[in-house]
Design a protein around this motif. Structure first.
Motif, PDB file in Angstrom:
ATOM      1  N   UNK A  87     -36.087 -20.818  24.969  1.00 26.84           N
ATOM      2  CA  UNK A  87     -37.421 -20.400  25.576  1.00 26.84           C
ATOM      3  C   UNK A  87     -38.109 -19.253  25.005  1.00 26.84           C
ATOM      4  N   UNK A  88     -37.624 -18.373  24.488  1.00 23.57           N
ATOM      5  CA  UNK A  88     -38.228 -17.260  23.684  1.00 23.57           C
ATOM      6  C   UNK A  88     -38.853 -17.880  22.517  1.00 23.57           C
ATOM      7  N   UNK A  89     -38.637 -18.905  21.763  1.00 19.89           N
ATOM      8  CA  UNK A  89     -39.148 -19.358  20.731  1.00 19.89           C
ATOM      9  C   UNK A  89     -40.294 -20.301  21.219  1.00 19.89           C
ATOM     10  N   UNK A  90     -40.162 -21.368  22.201  1.00 22.47           N
ATOM     11  CA  UNK A  90     -41.113 -22.373  22.453  1.00 22.47           C
ATOM     12  C   UNK A  90     -41.762 -22.561  23.873  1.00 22.47           C
ATOM     13  N   UNK A  91     -41.528 -21.321  24.552  1.00 23.49           N
ATOM     14  CA  UNK A  91     -42.092 -21.367  26.023  1.00 23.49           C
ATOM     15  C   UNK A  91     -43.261 -20.300  26.122  1.00 23.49           C
ATOM     16  N   UNK A  92     -44.269 -20.935  26.327  1.00 30.79           N
ATOM     17  CA  UNK A  92     -45.625 -20.038  26.489  1.00 30.79           C
ATOM     18  C   UNK A  92     -45.586 -19.032  27.541  1.00 30.79           C
ATOM     19  N   UNK A  93     -45.504 -17.926  27.156  1.00 31.78           N
ATOM     20  CA  UNK A  93     -45.353 -16.744  28.263  1.00 31.78           C
ATOM     21  C   UNK A  93     -46.739 -16.453  28.979  1.00 31.78           C
ATOM     22  N   UNK A  94     -47.681 -17.278  28.669  1.00 33.44           N
ATOM     23  CA  UNK A  94     -48.984 -16.864  29.276  1.00 33.44           C
ATOM     24  C   UNK A  94     -49.709 -15.658  29.202  1.00 33.44           C
ATOM     25  N   UNK A  95     -49.652 -15.057  27.822  1.00 34.76           N
ATOM     26  CA  UNK A  95     -50.133 -13.553  27.265  1.00 34.76           C
ATOM     27  C   UNK A  95     -49.058 -12.677  28.044  1.00 34.76           C
TER      28      UNK A  95
END
Length: 62
Positions: A51-59
């Motif tokens: 998740x840290x590498x591939x999920x967009x955290x929306x800014x």
């Protein structure tokens, strides 16, 4: 190589398939008879890393 792996590979999707030797189906379920605490901890760490590498955290940084 399993069919699912071939499918995501053919689709060009980023993926990672991991098997934990000796861990049965539902090894992550800590209320069931197949729970494997060591494999579950390793899998959880891998999921968080993914998740840290591939999920967009929306800014949200990070």
């Amino acid at each position: 190589m399993c069919g699912r792996h071939l499918g995501v590979e053919a689709a060009g999707l980023e993926h990672e398939i991991v098997a934990f030797p000796g861990a049965d189906h539902a090894f992550f379920n800590d209320t069931g008879p197949n729970h494997d605490a060591n494999a579950a901890a390793q899998a959880y760490d891998r999921v968080l890393d993914w998740f840290g590498r591939f999920v967009d955290r929306g800014g949200q940084g990070g």
